[in-house]
Every structure is written in C-alpha cells, then in structure tokens.
Design an enzyme around this catalytic site. Structure first.
Site, PDB file in Angstrom:
ATOM      1  N   SER A   1       8.675  10.205  10.756  1.00  0.00           N
ATOM      2  CA  SER A   1       7.475   9.870   9.988  1.00  0.00           C
ATOM      3  C   SER A   1       7.793   9.861   8.497  1.00  0.00           C
ATOM      4  CB  SER A   1       6.382  10.897  10.273  1.00  0.00           C
ATOM      5  OG  SER A   1       5.443  10.904   9.217  1.00  0.00           O
TER       6      SER A   1
ATOM      7  N   GLY B   1      -4.134   8.452   5.805  1.00  0.00           N
ATOM      8  CA  GLY B   1      -3.193   9.496   6.222  1.00  0.00           C
ATOM      9  C   GLY B   1      -2.126   9.733   5.161  1.00  0.00           C
TER      10      GLY B   1
ATOM     11  N   LYS C   1      -2.759   7.082  15.006  1.00  0.00           N
ATOM     12  CA  LYS C   1      -3.040   6.303  13.789  1.00  0.00           C
ATOM     13  C   LYS C   1      -4.543   6.260  13.522  1.00  0.00           C
ATOM     14  CE  LYS C   1       1.260   5.414  13.048  1.00  0.00           C
ATOM     15  NZ  LYS C   1       1.931   6.017  11.899  1.00  0.00           N
TER      16      LYS C   1
ATOM     17  N   ARG D   1      -6.890  13.292  12.865  1.00  0.00           N
ATOM     18  CA  ARG D   1      -5.443  13.013  12.933  1.00  0.00           C
ATOM     19  C   ARG D   1      -4.611  14.280  12.693  1.00  0.00           C
ATOM     20  NH1 ARG D   1      -4.352   7.704   9.573  1.00  0.00           N
ATOM     21  NH2 ARG D   1      -2.293   8.004  10.491  1.00  0.00           N
TER      22      ARG D   1
ATOM     23  N   ASP E   1       3.479  -0.273  12.239  1.00  0.00           N
ATOM     24  CA  ASP E   1       2.168  -0.799  11.831  1.00  0.00           C
ATOM     25  C   ASP E   1       1.954  -2.237  12.304  1.00  0.00           C
ATOM     26  OD1 ASP E   1       1.631   1.607  10.649  1.00  0.00           O
ATOM     27  OD2 ASP E   1       2.161   0.964   8.624  1.00  0.00           O
TER      28      ASP E   1
ATOM     29  N   LYS F   1       0.836  -1.214   0.000  1.00  0.00           N
ATOM     30  CA  LYS F   1       0.000   0.000   0.000  1.00  0.00           C
ATOM     31  C   LYS F   1       0.868   1.261   0.000  1.00  0.00           C
ATOM     32  CE  LYS F   1      -2.504   0.790   3.899  1.00  0.00           C
ATOM     33  NZ  LYS F   1      -2.572   2.141   4.454  1.00  0.00           N
ATOM     34  N   SER F   2       1.858   1.270   0.871  1.00  0.00           N
ATOM     35  CA  SER F   2       2.734   2.443   0.979  1.00  0.00           C
ATOM     36  C   SER F   2       3.394   2.768  -0.361  1.00  0.00           C
ATOM     37  CB  SER F   2       3.873   2.078   1.942  1.00  0.00           C
ATOM     38  OG  SER F   2       3.893   2.851   3.054  1.00  0.00           O
TER      39      SER F   2
HETATM   40  C1  S3P Z   1       3.308   5.290   6.134  1.00  0.00           C
HETATM   41  C2  S3P Z   1       4.048   5.738   7.185  1.00  0.00           C
HETATM   42  C3  S3P Z   1       3.710   5.449   8.588  1.00  0.00           C
HETATM   43  C4  S3P Z   1       2.767   4.258   8.676  1.00  0.00           C
HETATM   44  C5  S3P Z   1       1.631   4.355   7.714  1.00  0.00           C
HETATM   45  C6  S3P Z   1       2.135   4.419   6.294  1.00  0.00           C
HETATM   46  C7  S3P Z   1       3.696   5.692   4.769  1.00  0.00           C
HETATM   47  O1  S3P Z   1       3.062   6.576   9.142  1.00  0.00           O
HETATM   48  O2  S3P Z   1       2.277   4.127   9.987  1.00  0.00           O
HETATM   49  O3  S3P Z   1       0.775   3.240   7.844  1.00  0.00           O
HETATM   50  O4  S3P Z   1       3.189   5.125   3.787  1.00  0.00           O
HETATM   51  O5  S3P Z   1       4.512   6.607   4.651  1.00  0.00           O
HETATM   52  P1  S3P Z   1       3.868   7.842   9.753  1.00  0.00           P
HETATM   53  O6  S3P Z   1       4.578   8.500   8.632  1.00  0.00           O
HETATM   54  O7  S3P Z   1       2.792   8.712  10.346  1.00  0.00           O
HETATM   55  O8  S3P Z   1       4.782   7.260  10.781  1.00  0.00           O
END
Ligand code: S3P
Length: 434
Positions: A163, A91, A342, A119, A315, A19-20
């Site tokens: 982050s 997010g 989260k 958030r 996560d 997903k990321s």
């Molecule tokens: C993510 C970064 C993390 C993670 C989120 C996905 C990303 O969040 O918890 O599920 O895709 O960059 P943070 O950047 O808030 O730590």
C-alpha cells in the site's frame, strides 16, 4: 444520469491533475519551511480535504485557478487544531495526515465520511504506535482516530500489505522521528512520495526492496508541477479502444511506471497507443498519448491478472472489468482482495453492476471472472457513491446495447469533477441528466 451508446469518439481531453501526487506535494509543502508553489494542483474534493486538514494545523494556503501556495514554518510548528480534522472521502488524506498528527505534541482527531469511516486504519495505527504515538479508533480499526502525538522514534517496518498510503505514512512519520526508519516493501506500489522527497531536500535511500529515511529532517519549500492523472486518463483510453473509429489525444499524462501497469498490458496486447513529447515534472515522467481504435482483438491481453500487477493497476480494475466483457478470452482478476477496502467494496460493486447490465460474472473473495463472448446490454448501475465505479460504468454505457443509468453521478467529484463534461466533449450527446 443516463449514458447512451455512441458510434464514435474523437478529440482531445483536458485531464485533471494527478490526485495522488497533489496530496503528497501539499503535505510535504506543509512540513517544509518557506513557501511551496505547486502548479496544476488537483481541483478534486479529495485534495481539498487534504488542504482543509493542513489549514486546521495552522498552515497558510492560497489557491488561485490551479495554483496552490503553501506557506509554513515547518512541521515542528503545527498548531493544535481547534476542531476535528475531516478527511471526507479520502483514504490518502487520512492515512498521510495521521503521520503529521502522530508526530505533533497535542491530541487531535481525524474523521471521514460514512465510506471512509468504514475503511481499515490498523495498517497505519500499528506502525505509528510502534513509533511512539497513541491512537484510539473504533474497534481499534475504524475512524474517527484520536491521536496523541509525541516525539516519534524511527523503526524497521515490513509492509504487511502493498500500500502506497501506508508506505507514505511511515516515510513521513520517519522524517519527523529520531533516528533511521527503514521500510521493506516486497511488492512495489506507487512511488510518488519517494520521487518528491529530494525536491524538499530530504535524503531517501533505496536499495532493493528497502527504503530508508533519517530524522528529524528539515524540509525546505519547493516549486513543483503536477502531471495529468493517469488514473483519470484510463477511462478515455478504454473508451477509445472499445469504440469503432475512436481517436483521442491526452496531453501531459503522468506515466510513472509504478502507475501504468494497465498501459503496459494494453500495449503488449497490440493496442494502438502512440506516446510523444516525453518530459519530466520533478522526476515524474509525462508524455502525450494518442489512442486509436483497432478492429483486431486484443488477443495477447492476459487472461488472468494477479500478483505484482495488482498494486500497479488497482484503481483501474473497475474500468478494466468493462474491457473484460469484450476480450475474446475473458478476464480473471485474482489476489485483489484489497479492492474490497476501497471507497466501496469494489469486487462487489463491479460484480453487481456487470450483472445489472446483463453480463455473467463469477465472484471470488479476491477477485472475479468474466467469461468470454459477452455483451453489455444496458440497465441501472448502483455507484455505491464510489467515483471509480461511476466512471467505469459510464464507459460501459458508451458500448452497451441500451442506455446505462447511474444512480449517483455526482460522486465523481472526489477525483474528477468535470468527468461528464469531458466525456460529452468527445462523444456528443452521450449523457443526459435526470
Ligand atoms: C493511493 C494508493 C492506493 C490507491 C489510492 C491512492 C495513494 O491505495 O488505491 O487510490 O495515493 O497512495 P492503497 O495505498 O490503499 O493501496
């Protein structure tokens, strides 16, 4: 949804695409000129939210099965959206797409669902404002964000929280800004954006804790392929480690070391994990994983996890808590206050649900402690509409003494729409709707 304890777990699991990484390739494709082709793109609701936002900026996107084609004339040609952009539950969508809006010469709004609108966004508002955008938010923190974009200027920015979303937001903005943008990242977080940039013909310099991009950059379309999502694989890895005689196989899992901290800890503790078929998809390492149950306890698993480990396995902490109930030495998580920000307050969600299932647990502002020598009894789980809580406690149901009932199983669709079908396919008759 009711999950029943199982006595065995066998088979191969088809994992969802990461997903990321899917978010990032779609956004970089929209910023680039030409047609970017992405294979094995995530079918999660979160990544659909990203595609929907990009469409509203005038980008043409074609989706077939798990292939996505993104046709763009580059970030300078984004069109003013006719309506508010909707990041849904995601997010990553909100924090990364905001960079695009901040660099575009129009006013736009981006909102989220009930959870996302609670958030924190000051973490991106601050650097984007320093770069020249104007951003209005509820209480200067919460979505919807009303963004007045402009020609951004490069900045030197020290990340106040580790982050990857904030890091990626500033890197994307930096690529569209005048001059150099330097980021200082004391504790490393996932580096998918950094690894992707050269494929879109962007030069990124890395030195110790510093990252640097120069703008304005002209991105070129690329052909990309996405590995299986390690954060989805983890639920099955945990299940295999916890259920006697279990053996599972996962193919083409993304094993980028900035994501696989939990796997490292498990391997160091003696878990039976076999890695084969190493390959690379656009600088992202992948391999097959075979995981087997071992009767010996994971004695060398750390009793406390904190510090630099946290962003690497953030996560995975809800499902790690499930493993924690079975560790002979118990488990403490500290310095993980970010978990409260989260999709739900995941410290609270984990603590409440472990207690609902009959496990003693102590809550801290920045983590929790699970004392040794406990068993999961069974009972009702409140998912708080949080996909990772639903999936983690589904795994708890497989090893509980009595069935575990999830109040809102459909929330898994934001990251892993087929999660329950996959679970059913390896541990027959584990789930039952109603
Ligand atoms: C993510 C970064 C993390 C993670 C989120 C996905 C990303 O969040 O918890 O599920 O895709 O960059 P943070 O950047 O808030 O730590």
């Amino acid at each position: 949804m009711r999950i029943r304890p199982v006595s065995s777990l066998q088979g191969e699991i088809h994992l969802p695409p990461d997903k990321s990484i899917s978010h990032r390739y779609a956004i970089l494709g929209a910023m680039a000129t030409g047609t970017t082709r992405i294979s094995n793109f995530s079918n999660s609701q979160d990544c659909q939210s990203t595609l929907d936002c990009l469409r509203k900026l005038g980008i043409r996107i074609r989706q077939s099965a798990n292939e996505v084609e993104i046709e763009s004339r580059g970030w300078r040609e984004f069109q003013r959206p006719l309506e508010s952009l909707d990041a849904g539950n995601s997010g990553t969508t909100m924090r990364l797409v905001s960079a695009l809006l901040a660099a575009s010469p129009f006013v736009s709004t981006i909102q989220g669902d009930e959870s996302l609108n609670r958030r924190p966004m000051r973490r991106i508002i601050k650097p984007l404002t320093q770069m020249g955008a104007r951003i209005e938010a509820n209480n200067r923190e919460y979505p919807p964000l009303r963004i007045t974009g402009s020609q951004l200027q490069g900045i030197h920015y020290g990340l106040p929280v580790p982050s990857a979303q904030v890091k990626s937001c500033v890197l994307l903005a930096g690529m569209m800004a005048q001059g150099e943008t330097t980021l200082v990242e004391e504790i490393p977080s996932r580096d998918h954006t950094e690894r992707a940039l050269p494929f879109f013909k962007v030069v990124l310099e890395r030195e110790d804790h510093q990252l640097m991009v120069s703008g304005p950059a002209s991105l070129k379309a690329a052909k990309m392929q996405i590995p299986g999502d390690f954060s989805a694989a983890v639920y099955f890895i945990m299940a295999a480690l916890l259920i006697p005689d279990a053996e599972i196989c996962l193919r083409r899992v993304g094993v980028n070391p900035s994501r696989t901290g939990l796997l490292t800890l498990l391997e160091q503790a003696g878990a039976a994990v076999e890695k084969t078929h190493f390959a690379e998809f656009n600088d992202e390492p992948v391999c097959n994983l075979r995981v087997r149950f071992r009767p010996e306890p994971l004695q060398r698993f750390p009793t406390e996890i904190s510090g630099h480990w946290i962003p690497n396995l953030i996560d995975e902490i809800p499902v790690l808590a499930v493993l924690g109930t079975r560790l002979e030495q118990g488990l403490t998580i500290r310095e993980a206050g970010e978990l409260r920000k989260k999709e739900s307050d995941r410290i609270h969600s984990v603590v409440v649900n472990l207690r609902n299932l009959g496990v003693r647990v102590e809550e801290f502002p920045d983590g929790f402690h699970i004392p040794p020598g406990q068993a999961i009894q069974g009972g009702k789980v409140q998912t708080f509409a949080d996909h990772r809580i639903a999936m983690a406690f589904a795994i708890a149901g497989l090893i509980a003494k009595q069935p575990v009932e999830l109040d809102n199983p459909s929330c898994v669709s934001v990251s892993f729409p087929d999660f329950f079908q996959r679970l059913q396919s390896i541990g027959s008759y584990t789930t039952q709707s109603g």
